[in-house]
Write a protein that holds these residues in place. Structure first.
Motif, PDB file in Angstrom:
ATOM      1  N   LEU A  15      24.381   1.756  63.149  1.00 31.11           N
ATOM      2  CA  LEU A  15      25.634   1.075  62.827  1.00 31.11           C
ATOM      3  C   LEU A  15      26.005   0.027  63.861  1.00 31.11           C
ATOM      4  N   MET A  16      25.955   0.432  65.099  1.00 27.69           N
ATOM      5  CA  MET A  16      26.198  -0.479  66.211  1.00 27.69           C
ATOM      6  C   MET A  16      25.082  -0.255  67.215  1.00 27.69           C
ATOM      7  N   ARG A  17      25.147  -0.972  68.296  1.00 25.46           N
ATOM      8  CA  ARG A  17      24.073  -0.893  69.277  1.00 25.46           C
ATOM      9  C   ARG A  17      23.821   0.535  69.759  1.00 25.46           C
ATOM     10  N   LYS A  18      24.868   1.335  69.880  1.00 27.66           N
ATOM     11  CA  LYS A  18      24.714   2.679  70.426  1.00 27.66           C
ATOM     12  C   LYS A  18      25.120   3.794  69.465  1.00 27.66           C
ATOM     13  N   LYS A  55      16.584  -5.212  66.913  1.00 27.75           N
ATOM     14  CA  LYS A  55      16.426  -3.819  66.505  1.00 27.75           C
ATOM     15  C   LYS A  55      16.720  -3.710  65.009  1.00 27.75           C
ATOM     16  N   GLU A  56      15.918  -2.906  64.293  1.00 29.82           N
ATOM     17  CA  GLU A  56      16.108  -2.740  62.849  1.00 29.82           C
ATOM     18  C   GLU A  56      17.422  -2.039  62.546  1.00 29.82           C
ATOM     19  N   LYS A  57      17.951  -2.270  61.361  1.00 28.84           N
ATOM     20  CA  LYS A  57      19.241  -1.698  60.936  1.00 28.84           C
ATOM     21  C   LYS A  57      19.107  -0.252  60.455  1.00 28.84           C
ATOM     22  N   TYR A  58      17.911   0.121  59.951  1.00 28.04           N
ATOM     23  CA  TYR A  58      17.727   1.480  59.450  1.00 28.04           C
ATOM     24  C   TYR A  58      16.252   1.868  59.507  1.00 28.04           C
ATOM     25  N   ASN A  59      16.018   3.156  59.485  1.00 29.96           N
ATOM     26  CA  ASN A  59      14.678   3.742  59.362  1.00 29.96           C
ATOM     27  C   ASN A  59      14.743   4.754  58.232  1.00 29.96           C
ATOM     28  N   PHE A  60      13.702   4.790  57.401  1.00 32.95           N
ATOM     29  CA  PHE A  60      13.679   5.705  56.270  1.00 32.95           C
ATOM     30  C   PHE A  60      12.303   6.357  56.204  1.00 32.95           C
ATOM     31  N   ILE A 102      23.953  15.818  58.120  1.00 36.80           N
ATOM     32  CA  ILE A 102      24.319  14.474  58.583  1.00 36.80           C
ATOM     33  C   ILE A 102      24.731  14.597  60.040  1.00 36.80           C
ATOM     34  N   ALA A 103      24.288  13.655  60.857  1.00 37.98           N
ATOM     35  CA  ALA A 103      24.628  13.664  62.280  1.00 37.98           C
ATOM     36  C   ALA A 103      25.108  12.278  62.701  1.00 37.98           C
ATOM     37  N   LEU A 104      26.058  12.254  63.601  1.00 34.52           N
ATOM     38  CA  LEU A 104      26.496  11.030  64.269  1.00 34.52           C
ATOM     39  C   LEU A 104      26.049  11.135  65.713  1.00 34.52           C
ATOM     40  N   SER A 105      25.415  10.102  66.226  1.00 35.65           N
ATOM     41  CA  SER A 105      25.010  10.136  67.632  1.00 35.65           C
ATOM     42  C   SER A 105      25.465   8.857  68.326  1.00 35.65           C
ATOM     43  N   TYR A 106      25.842   9.006  69.570  1.00 33.53           N
ATOM     44  CA  TYR A 106      26.316   7.879  70.374  1.00 33.53           C
ATOM     45  C   TYR A 106      25.600   7.916  71.709  1.00 33.53           C
TER      46      TYR A 106
END
Length: 126
Positions: free
Chosen positions: A39-42, A1-6, A81-85
């Motif tokens: 950042l991490m898998r989830k 899985k890629e580290k980022y999308n822009f 900015i959002a954090l999602s888990y």
């Protein structure tokens, strides 16, 4: 899985009116970007920035006997900015909206001036 999308989107608008000479009722320029960091898998961080340029609007007085006037709606920068888990099938999120506390004008006298907002989200995938 890629580290980022822009993702970047930019619009240059040139809408003219025969009746309202030299008036720009849509923003001359709009710019949007979304950066998603895995950042991490989830765990993800999503940054959303949008700039909307200045534009003009018509103000029609309540007294119908008078004519309308032109007003200038200022440009603004909206930052979120959002954090999602992810806990399959559930997604939890913490959203920080309008971080800079900008007043965002949609049309004359209709704007979002609530400033910075914090929200907690819960999504269940069926």
């Amino acid at each position: 899985k890629e580290k980022y999308n822009f993702l970047i989107e930019a619009n240059i608008n040139s809408v003219k009116s025969r009746r309202h000479q030299n008036k720009q009722f849509v923003p001359d320029f709009e710019f949007k970007s979304i950066l998603t960091l895995h950042l991490m898998r989830k765990l993800n961080i999503i940054s959303n920035w949008s700039f909307v340029g200045s534009r003009e609007a018509l103000r029609i007085p309540y007294d119908s006997n008078t004519s309308f006037e032109y007003i200038q709606l200022p440009s603004y920068l909206n930052t979120n900015i959002a954090l999602s888990y992810d806990i399959n099938p559930i997604v939890l999120s913490l959203d920080f909206k309008n971080i800079l506390g900008q007043k965002m004008y949609f049309v004359d006298e209709y704007y979002d001036d609530n400033g910075f907002k914090l929200s907690i989200g819960f999504l269940y995938k069926f």
